[in-house]
Scaffold this motif. Structure first.
Motif, PDB file in Angstrom:
ATOM      1  N   CYS A  71       0.868  -1.179   0.000  1.00 49.95           N
ATOM      2  CA  CYS A  71       0.000   0.000   0.000  1.00 49.95           C
ATOM      3  C   CYS A  71       0.903   1.227   0.000  1.00 49.95           C
ATOM      4  N   ARG A 110       3.722  -2.482  -7.562  1.00 49.17           N
ATOM      5  CA  ARG A 110       3.439  -1.213  -6.864  1.00 49.17           C
ATOM      6  C   ARG A 110       4.733  -0.966  -6.119  1.00 49.17           C
ATOM      7  N   GLU A 394      -2.639  -5.427  -2.941  1.00 48.61           N
ATOM      8  CA  GLU A 394      -1.624  -5.017  -1.981  1.00 48.61           C
ATOM      9  C   GLU A 394      -1.056  -6.273  -1.344  1.00 48.61           C
TER      10      GLU A 394
HETATM   11 MN    MN Z   1      -3.920   1.112   0.023  1.00 54.47          MN
END
Ligand code: MN
Ligand code: PEP
Length: 449
Positions: A71, A110, A394
């Motif tokens: 995240c 990410r 995530e």
């Molecule tokens: Mn998040």
């Protein structure tokens, strides 16, 4: 004296910009931005173009996008071991999906830039103390002190530095032999008593056999040796993203060189706002998070601004509706965009609509609820005759205890053991693999339907 230049992509400066840090010293921000503009790009225009083409393939069902990572990355946790385990987890998931569904998987982390967070409140209160919210390591510090929470522009230089170091390591891992498909066994970790790891072990054995067969038959093995891995993050901090935007020497077009794929969050997707404006002037593939509140007209406005040329791969809608909303809220959007006819890639984020607080006080999500949204995503696309193009999750490669459930039946008490996330709860290594096996089944059904 600082002379402020303006750039062709600077029109965002005249528009409302939400979720921006309140810096105490604007001069300092300008000095930092100028320094960033003289740094080398982190990614290259040609790579960005390659990824855009792949995202376009995903919209046609010829590839599937797997996006995953923290995240919020933190500077302290951007270590070689943690980055390696995260990459390894994504590679393992990709192998499960590719092998299970016979579809090429586009691997996007990410990672290497995901250091800034939008927050639902500008302030955080503990007891009788109220301080500015933590907005990610790129902005301020997590410690709950007045000093730590001051937004500091110098952190944008640290953001650049950590992103550069991470990308360097990622390139080494994925191009230097570590990601070789003949090492698919070695990526496995953990106890073989665990059913997910046992299942992965069986799959690795089959892949080894298949690879052995191809080598014996003289198939060129370069494609097995290296992996294309792309970096993505939320393009939240406008000063940073603008400073990393460059004119491509090949054709004079603009690229945000902070990462390959950039997304706009649910809180900053105003079609008349600064974030949409800045990303409308670069060539990167762009994602927009879409919650259950979005209406077809909101999507059309985003398509008008972000993809006026109707170019495949340019625009991805990342839906994050919540398991309880997706079956009702996604179909009208799919239908409207299908009728419109302009290309859009659809990706499912099953995390952000499903956040709850455990009885023990942790921000968490349940594995089964997450899977329910993924299943709803596949069902909605099957019914609409549209293409489920990817998954955005995530996750971490570490054995954290942040998400409830999974094969290990993590419960409210179990969250205490190793809850480390800086903001939102992540699937741990084993839950990530478990999800990959379940999504592989859904994807196989979707592609053979
Ligand atoms: Mn998040
Ligand atoms: C995120 O991806 O961490 C996030 C904040 O998502 P969203 O904008 O969808 O809430």
């Amino acid at each position: 004296m600082i002379i402020d230049q303006t750039f062709p992509w600077d029109s965002w400066r005249n528009l409302p910009a939400s979720q921006q840090p309140q810096y105490p010293d604007e001069t300092h921000v300008r000095t930092v931005a100028q320094q960033l503009r003289s740094r080398p790009p982190l990614v290259f225009a040609g790579e960005v173009d390659d990824l855009r083409a792949l995202v376009g393939e995903a919209a046609r069902g010829n590839a599937f996008i797997l996006m995953g990572g923290d995240c919020a990355e933190t500077f302290a946790h951007s270590t070689a071991d943690r980055i390696r385990l995260k990459i390894q987890t994504i590679l393992q998931m990709a192998v499960v999906l590719t092998y299970g569904a016979s579809v090429p998987v586009v691997k996007v982390g990410r990672i290497a830039g995901q250091y800034a967070k939008p927050r639902s409140s500008d302030v955080e209160t503990r007891g009788n103390v109220t301080l500015p919210s933590y907005r990610g390591d790129a902005v301020n510090e997590r410690d709950f002190t007045a000093q730590a929470r001051v937004a500091n522009p110098a952190r944008l230089l640290d953001l650049y530095q950590h992103s550069a170091a991470s990308l360097n390591l990622i390139r080494a891992f994925t191009q230097g032999g570590y990601a070789d498909l003949r090492r698919v066994h070695e990526w496995n970790k953990g106890f073989m008593s665990n059913p997910t790891y046992k299942r992965y072990e069986r799959l690795a054995r089959e892949i080894n056999q298949a690879v052995g067969f191809m080598e014996a038959a003289g198939v060129d093995s370069e494609a097995l040796r290296v992996v294309d891995f792309y970096a993505s993050h939320e393009a939240l901090l406008l000063e940073y993203e603008a400073a990393m935007t460059r004119v491509d020497s090949r054709g004079g077009e603009h690229y945000d060189t902070s990462g390959h794929f950039l997304w706009i969050g649910e809180r900053t997707r105003d079609p008349k706002g600064a974030h949409v404006d800045l990303l409308s002037s670069v060539r990167n593939p762009v994602g927009v998070k879409i919650s259950h509140t979005a209406k077809p007209d909101d999507l059309f406005a985003l398509m008008d601004h972000l993809n006026p040329q109707a170019e495949p791969g340019r625009l991805t809608f990342i839906t994050r509706m919540g398991a309880g909303n997706i079956r009702e809220c996604l179909p009208p959007l799919l239908e409207a965009v299908k009728q419109d006819g302009r290309p859009v890639t659809w990706v499912c984020d099953p995390m952000h609509g499903n956040t709850i607080t455990s009885s023990t006080g942790y921000k968490t999500r349940s594995f089964e609820t997450i899977m329910k949204e993924v299943e709803g995503f596949f069902t909605a696309h099957r019914e609409a005759g549209t293409v489920p193009g990817g998954l955005h999750v995530e996750l971490t490669g570490d054995d954290v205890t942040e998400v409830l459930g999974g094969a290990a039946h993590l419960d409210d008490e179990g969250l205490r053991a190793r809850y480390e996330t800086a903001v939102d709860p992540r699937l741990n290594h084993q839950q990530s693999l478990e999800m990959a096996f379940r999504v592989a089944d859904l994807l196989r059904e979707a592609t053979t339907a």
